[in-house]
Design a protein around this motif. Structure first.
Motif, mmCIF file in Angstrom:
data_model
loop_
_atom_site.group_PDB
_atom_site.id
_atom_site.type_symbol
_atom_site.label_atom_id
_atom_site.label_comp_id
_atom_site.label_asym_id
_atom_site.label_seq_id
_atom_site.Cartn_x
_atom_site.Cartn_y
_atom_site.Cartn_z
ATOM 1 N N MET A 83 41.830 50.113 38.065
ATOM 2 C CA MET A 83 40.507 50.680 38.307
ATOM 3 C C MET A 83 40.607 51.943 39.174
ATOM 4 O O MET A 83 39.872 52.902 38.959
ATOM 5 C CB MET A 83 39.597 49.649 38.978
ATOM 6 C CG MET A 83 39.349 48.406 38.119
ATOM 7 S SD MET A 83 38.701 48.769 36.475
ATOM 8 C CE MET A 83 37.067 49.288 36.891
ATOM 9 N N ARG A 84 41.523 51.940 40.122
ATOM 10 C CA ARG A 84 41.734 53.128 40.946
ATOM 11 C C ARG A 84 42.265 54.286 40.110
ATOM 12 O O ARG A 84 41.874 55.439 40.311
ATOM 13 C CB ARG A 84 42.717 52.815 42.070
ATOM 14 C CG ARG A 84 42.060 52.874 43.412
ATOM 15 C CD ARG A 84 42.998 52.568 44.517
ATOM 16 N NE ARG A 84 43.078 53.725 45.402
ATOM 17 C CZ ARG A 84 43.784 53.753 46.493
ATOM 18 N NH1 ARG A 84 44.503 52.718 46.851
ATOM 19 N NH2 ARG A 84 43.792 54.824 47.244
ATOM 20 N N ALA A 85 43.154 53.991 39.176
ATOM 21 C CA ALA A 85 43.660 55.037 38.268
ATOM 22 C C ALA A 85 42.510 55.584 37.422
ATOM 23 O O ALA A 85 42.417 56.806 37.219
ATOM 24 C CB ALA A 85 44.770 54.476 37.383
ATOM 25 N N PHE A 86 41.638 54.706 36.946
ATOM 26 C CA PHE A 86 40.461 55.156 36.192
ATOM 27 C C PHE A 86 39.600 56.073 37.060
ATOM 28 O O PHE A 86 39.062 57.070 36.574
ATOM 29 C CB PHE A 86 39.623 53.968 35.718
ATOM 30 C CG PHE A 86 40.206 53.180 34.577
ATOM 31 C CD1 PHE A 86 41.243 53.642 33.787
ATOM 32 C CD2 PHE A 86 39.696 51.921 34.269
ATOM 33 C CE1 PHE A 86 41.761 52.902 32.730
ATOM 34 C CE2 PHE A 86 40.198 51.166 33.218
ATOM 35 C CZ PHE A 86 41.224 51.663 32.445
ATOM 36 N N ASP A 87 39.447 55.741 38.347
ATOM 37 C CA ASP A 87 38.663 56.582 39.264
ATOM 38 C C ASP A 87 39.242 57.993 39.342
ATOM 39 O O ASP A 87 38.500 58.975 39.358
ATOM 40 C CB ASP A 87 38.621 55.967 40.668
ATOM 41 C CG ASP A 87 37.753 54.726 40.764
ATOM 42 O OD1 ASP A 87 36.916 54.494 39.863
ATOM 43 O OD2 ASP A 87 37.917 53.975 41.748
ATOM 44 N N VAL A 88 40.567 58.094 39.404
ATOM 45 C CA VAL A 88 41.233 59.399 39.461
ATOM 46 C C VAL A 88 40.910 60.198 38.196
ATOM 47 O O VAL A 88 40.532 61.370 38.265
ATOM 48 C CB VAL A 88 42.766 59.232 39.631
ATOM 49 C CG1 VAL A 88 43.490 60.551 39.422
ATOM 50 C CG2 VAL A 88 43.090 58.630 40.987
ATOM 51 N N LEU A 89 41.051 59.560 37.040
ATOM 52 C CA LEU A 89 40.805 60.250 35.769
ATOM 53 C C LEU A 89 39.329 60.634 35.621
ATOM 54 O O LEU A 89 39.011 61.693 35.081
ATOM 55 C CB LEU A 89 41.247 59.373 34.598
ATOM 56 C CG LEU A 89 42.741 59.037 34.567
ATOM 57 C CD1 LEU A 89 43.041 58.077 33.429
ATOM 58 C CD2 LEU A 89 43.585 60.289 34.458
ATOM 59 N N ARG A 90 38.441 59.782 36.124
ATOM 60 C CA ARG A 90 37.009 60.075 36.079
ATOM 61 C C ARG A 90 36.714 61.298 36.962
ATOM 62 O O ARG A 90 35.971 62.199 36.556
ATOM 63 C CB ARG A 90 36.231 58.852 36.554
ATOM 64 C CG ARG A 90 34.807 58.822 36.135
ATOM 65 C CD ARG A 90 34.050 57.526 36.408
ATOM 66 N NE ARG A 90 34.668 56.562 37.297
ATOM 67 C CZ ARG A 90 35.374 55.487 36.888
ATOM 68 N NH1 ARG A 90 35.548 55.248 35.610
ATOM 69 N NH2 ARG A 90 35.884 54.652 37.759
ATOM 70 N N ALA A 91 37.316 61.364 38.148
ATOM 71 C CA ALA A 91 37.119 62.498 39.053
ATOM 72 C C ALA A 91 37.639 63.796 38.443
ATOM 73 O O ALA A 91 37.111 64.879 38.740
ATOM 74 C CB ALA A 91 37.803 62.228 40.393
ATOM 75 N N GLU A 92 38.644 63.698 37.591
ATOM 76 C CA GLU A 92 39.208 64.878 36.919
ATOM 77 C C GLU A 92 38.421 65.271 35.672
ATOM 78 O O GLU A 92 38.730 66.265 35.028
ATOM 79 C CB GLU A 92 40.662 64.604 36.536
ATOM 80 C CG GLU A 92 41.579 64.444 37.723
ATOM 81 C CD GLU A 92 42.988 64.024 37.340
ATOM 82 O OE1 GLU A 92 43.293 63.893 36.128
ATOM 83 O OE2 GLU A 92 43.794 63.827 38.264
ATOM 84 N N GLY A 93 37.415 64.468 35.321
ATOM 85 C CA GLY A 93 36.598 64.772 34.151
ATOM 86 C C GLY A 93 37.249 64.424 32.825
ATOM 87 O O GLY A 93 36.841 64.937 31.787
#
Length: 78
Positions: A51-61
């Protein structure tokens, strides 16, 4: 693979791996990523780490979470 002895946290390693798969077209735009549970089992890491990795990718658009449907790859802006 995720290396627990690497200098980078597991969530960053997974984010890098998923980013590479997105940019290479292995996960094309408008398709869902594998579930957090699937990725946690595949890479031997906790669901929270995924989920944290998903957060990173979400922040990068790169991805968007759709409630009840998962995490989807966004079309990339040129």
């Amino acid at each position: 693979m995720i290396d627990p002895l690497a200098g980078r946290p597991a969530y960053q390693q997974l984010a890098d791996l998923l980013r590479d798969k997105i940019t290479s077209g292995e996960y094309p735009p408008r398709t869902p990523l594998p579930s957090a549970k699937t990725l946690s089992q595949q890479y031997g890491i906790a669901v929270g780490t995924v989920m944290r990795a998903f957060d990173v990718l979400r922040a990068e658009g790169l991805v968007r979470t759709v409630a009840g449907r998962g995490v989807w790859v966004l079309p990339q802006q040129d």
